[in-house]
Design a protein around this motif. Structure first.
Motif, mmCIF file in Angstrom:
data_model
loop_
_atom_site.group_PDB
_atom_site.id
_atom_site.type_symbol
_atom_site.label_atom_id
_atom_site.label_comp_id
_atom_site.label_asym_id
_atom_site.label_seq_id
_atom_site.Cartn_x
_atom_site.Cartn_y
_atom_site.Cartn_z
ATOM 1 N N THR A 113 0.821 -1.216 0.000
ATOM 2 C CA THR A 113 0.000 0.000 0.000
ATOM 3 C C THR A 113 0.854 1.264 0.000
ATOM 4 O O THR A 113 0.356 2.337 -0.322
ATOM 5 C CB THR A 113 -0.964 0.030 1.209
ATOM 6 O OG1 THR A 113 -0.213 0.032 2.421
ATOM 7 C CG2 THR A 113 -1.916 -1.133 1.182
ATOM 8 N N GLU B 61 -4.260 2.348 -4.449
ATOM 9 C CA GLU B 61 -5.159 1.400 -3.789
ATOM 10 C C GLU B 61 -5.594 0.258 -4.699
ATOM 11 O O GLU B 61 -5.541 -0.908 -4.297
ATOM 12 C CB GLU B 61 -6.404 2.114 -3.250
ATOM 13 C CG GLU B 61 -7.329 1.169 -2.519
ATOM 14 C CD GLU B 61 -8.450 1.851 -1.773
ATOM 15 O OE1 GLU B 61 -9.331 1.122 -1.286
ATOM 16 O OE2 GLU B 61 -8.465 3.084 -1.668
ATOM 17 N N LEU C 279 -4.713 -3.657 -4.024
ATOM 18 C CA LEU C 279 -5.822 -4.594 -3.871
ATOM 19 C C LEU C 279 -5.650 -5.782 -4.819
ATOM 20 O O LEU C 279 -5.793 -6.941 -4.401
ATOM 21 C CB LEU C 279 -7.151 -3.878 -4.145
ATOM 22 C CG LEU C 279 -8.425 -4.697 -4.030
ATOM 23 C CD1 LEU C 279 -8.589 -5.240 -2.619
ATOM 24 C CD2 LEU C 279 -9.626 -3.838 -4.400
ATOM 25 N N LEU D 170 -9.045 -1.907 0.304
ATOM 26 C CA LEU D 170 -7.903 -2.363 1.086
ATOM 27 C C LEU D 170 -8.319 -2.636 2.529
ATOM 28 O O LEU D 170 -7.833 -3.569 3.154
ATOM 29 C CB LEU D 170 -6.794 -1.322 1.046
ATOM 30 C CG LEU D 170 -6.163 -1.088 -0.323
ATOM 31 C CD1 LEU D 170 -5.159 0.049 -0.268
ATOM 32 C CD2 LEU D 170 -5.514 -2.353 -0.831
ATOM 33 N N GLU E 187 -7.669 -6.054 4.695
ATOM 34 C CA GLU E 187 -6.992 -6.033 5.990
ATOM 35 C C GLU E 187 -7.870 -6.664 7.069
ATOM 36 O O GLU E 187 -7.382 -7.437 7.892
ATOM 37 C CB GLU E 187 -6.623 -4.603 6.382
ATOM 38 C CG GLU E 187 -5.802 -4.556 7.642
ATOM 39 C CD GLU E 187 -5.248 -3.177 7.933
ATOM 40 O OE1 GLU E 187 -4.455 -3.077 8.876
ATOM 41 O OE2 GLU E 187 -5.581 -2.206 7.233
#
Length: 90
Positions: free
Chosen positions: A38, A43, A47, A77, A81
């Motif tokens: 990241t 993004e 991803l 994202l 996570e």
């Protein structure tokens, strides 16, 4: 999916046996990979990267197939996570 491979090779060349990594060590390495990704990718790129690599780290562990399915449909994202943080080894 094995960032410790170089260390394992070095140990093997020294006649030492590399240690087995625990599920938590694999998971934490993946989370660090995610955080690093990241930092240098936008993004969408991060991803896509995580969709590809998430199961390399967790290969042959319970939940890897389910994680791959969920990760392939993740749209942010933050969602990836959260999936990683919730993953437990059964």
């Amino acid at each position: 999916g094995q960032p410790w491979m170089a260390e394992d090779i070095r140990l093997a060349l020294q006649g030492k046996i590399p240690s087995e990594r625990s599920f938590e060590e694999h998971k934490e390495a993946l989370i660090h990979h995610f955080a690093y990704s990241t930092q240098y990718k936008p993004e969408k790129g991060a991803l896509i990267d995580m969709r590809k690599v998430c199961c390399w780290y967790l290969k042959n562990t319970a939940g890897a197939r389910e994680l791959r399915g969920k990760a392939s449909h993740a749209t942010s994202l933050q969602e990836i996570e959260e999936l990683l943080r919730q993953l437990n080894h059964d």
